[in-house]
Design a protein around this motif. Sequence first.
Motif: not given
Ligand SMILES: [Zn+2]
Length: 306
Positions: A149-150, A188, A191
């Motif tokens: 994700c990040c 995640c 975040c």
């Molecule tokens: Zn994330």
Amino acid sequence: MNSQEQWSSKKRRGKESYYLQNNPAFNLTSETQKTNIKLLKNGSKSKSMSRVKGQLVFLSNTCAFDSLVQALAGAYAYNLSYRTSIDKSKTKDRLMEIAISLTSGVNMTRIKIMRLKLLNEHFSKNVAMTFPGMIQKVLTIPSYYDTECCTKLVKKFANICLNNDVLKDDLSNIQQAIESNFIENPVCDRCKRKPKYKREFSNHIFVEVNPRESLSAETDLGRMLQHNLDKIPLSITLGGKLYQLSAAILFDPPSVLEKDIIGHYSAAIRFNKTWELFDDLRENTFSMSGDTEVTIHSALYTILKK
Ligand SMILES: [Zn+2]
């Protein structure tokens, strides 16, 4: 909607994917013409050394590579959707180039040089290795990618290994066993957004149906189960995409007596309800009955668009 969410919603829709398994319509895009797919003989069979970039190179047991490339050749020849997706892809993939060459007029000497060059880049000394080890190294397009994700970190997965607690040595459970692998939907850490990964499935999926190879040869020998080729489900769905069975990688377990460590791999290519065996230690290919008992190491599924 990203692919992870698509995957999740696919799961929520429940068991509809199973209904696709015996749907005769799914074979519509497959070739009806038989192609002459050439048999790539084992590297250990060629006595002479070759020169690559000034260095003398010789190949030992190449069966893991050869069975991989034959399986891909079969998929390319007989699944029109897969062939189109490969032909459209802009990435230069030398593994696929070898597979495609086996289905075309490229001569065998040239194909063997391509194999030698590719293997020489990945293996400095000995290419004799297991099928999972081989696909980890040489499969340019993995079975699936997870993008975190990040960090946007991309993780590549060459194959999907099945949990035998779900498979229960029954190949008809392949779809459930695959789904049980992806049941986690981790949040995640950074975040706190869902999900942690964006998962994308490729145009070819290797499914390792016999995960017990990691056990030592001695304890494993008596436990490798045999199955009929025709018991492998003809299709699976992953991330909302439909895949059809193209080939199976067969495995002869290592022989303790012969001091053989990896065993022997060969590829059975599926065409129009028939099977053809590509064994790199033989002189020719053989047609194989779907009810022959064999040890199935992996199944190759390839993309099918309607
Ligand atoms: Zn994330």
